[in-house]
Design a protein around this motif. Structure first.
Motif, PDB file in Angstrom:
ATOM      1  N   UNK A  54       0.947  -1.294  -0.043  1.00  0.00           N
ATOM      2  CA  UNK A  54      -0.091  -0.011  -0.024  1.00  0.00           C
ATOM      3  C   UNK A  54       0.647   1.071   0.005  1.00  0.00           C
ATOM      4  N   UNK A  55       0.747   2.025  -1.197  1.00  0.00           N
ATOM      5  CA  UNK A  55       1.467   3.226  -1.012  1.00  0.00           C
ATOM      6  C   UNK A  55       0.803   4.359  -1.761  1.00  0.00           C
ATOM      7  N   UNK A  56       0.930   5.515  -1.656  1.00  0.00           N
ATOM      8  CA  UNK A  56       0.755   6.744  -2.533  1.00  0.00           C
ATOM      9  C   UNK A  56       0.690   6.460  -3.992  1.00  0.00           C
ATOM     10  N   UNK A  57      -0.520   6.961  -4.550  1.00  0.00           N
ATOM     11  CA  UNK A  57      -0.714   7.012  -5.949  1.00  0.00           C
ATOM     12  C   UNK A  57       0.130   8.260  -6.401  1.00  0.00           C
ATOM     13  N   UNK A  58       1.205   8.018  -7.091  1.00  0.00           N
ATOM     14  CA  UNK A  58       2.296   9.144  -7.571  1.00  0.00           C
ATOM     15  C   UNK A  58       1.674   9.777  -8.864  1.00  0.00           C
ATOM     16  N   UNK A  59       1.199  10.912  -8.821  1.00  0.00           N
ATOM     17  CA  UNK A  59       0.554  11.406 -10.054  1.00  0.00           C
ATOM     18  C   UNK A  59       1.633  11.818 -11.110  1.00  0.00           C
ATOM     19  N   UNK A  60       2.910  12.085 -10.799  1.00  0.00           N
ATOM     20  CA  UNK A  60       3.477  12.232 -12.157  1.00  0.00           C
ATOM     21  C   UNK A  60       4.711  11.395 -12.144  1.00  0.00           C
TER      22      UNK A  60
END
Length: 184
Positions: A54-60
């Motif tokens: 589980x980790x943050x969705x990295x937008x770029x």
């Protein structure tokens, strides 16, 4: 059952249709979240406790897709959350989240790393399905109460037949991600 549905069923003599509890796909699950609801956060936390990455969705970050594919190929389910995503930037937050989510999903599906995807957030779900080129959806299974697993129908054979759980932020029990992974 809604009033119109009940009336139509009574008028046509249609009985209750029993839906399967499980879909056909197996293997690891990819969950992406555009929802910032507390319930979706609890679901992601429960998935982490069950061994999901589980980790943050990295937008770029184009590299995130290859990292996700590697984890899925290793048999580990993955949940990408947006509740702590960096939303600064020129484009709208919803569009950026949906674009990033669809990009990771498409990479994972094209790599053959998963055939089951959870998309959290109502607006995110509708945008992601459009970005993936999904033309229609049918019910594949009803694993839990008001939650249905859908089968995608698309011209692209890689996307066609993908099993999707599209959920609003507050929908589903805390262990929903793991229930979908376990096939229940």
């Amino acid at each position: 059952m809604g009033g119109l549905s009940r009336g139509l069923a009574a008028a046509t003599g249609s009985g209750r249709v029993e839906l399967p509890l499980r879909g056909d796909a197996s293997g690891p699950v990819l969950a992406v979240s555009g929802s910032r609801s507390p319930q979706t956060r609890r679901q992601a936390d429960a998935a982490a406790q069950a061994g999901w990455l589980v980790e943050p969705l990295r937008l770029d970050d184009a590299d995130q897709a290859s990292e996700v594919v590697a984890a899925l190929r290793a048999g580990r389910s993955v949940a990408l959350t947006s509740d702590d995503a960096d939303l600064s930037g020129p484009a709208g937050a919803l569009e950026r989240i949906a674009d990033a989510a669809a990009s990771v999903i498409e990479a994972a599906v094209r790599a053959g790393a998963t055939r089951r995807v959870i998309v959290c957030g109502g607006d995110t779900s509708s945008r992601v399905t459009r970005l993936l080129g999904i033309e229609s959806l049918s019910i594949a299974a009803n694993p839990v109460a008001n939650v249905v697993l859908l089968r995608s129908h698309a011209s692209d054979p890689v996307v066609d037949g993908l099993e999707l759980l599209l959920k609003g932020g507050q929908v589903g029990p805390v262990d929903l991600f793991e229930l979908v992974r376990a096939g229940a």
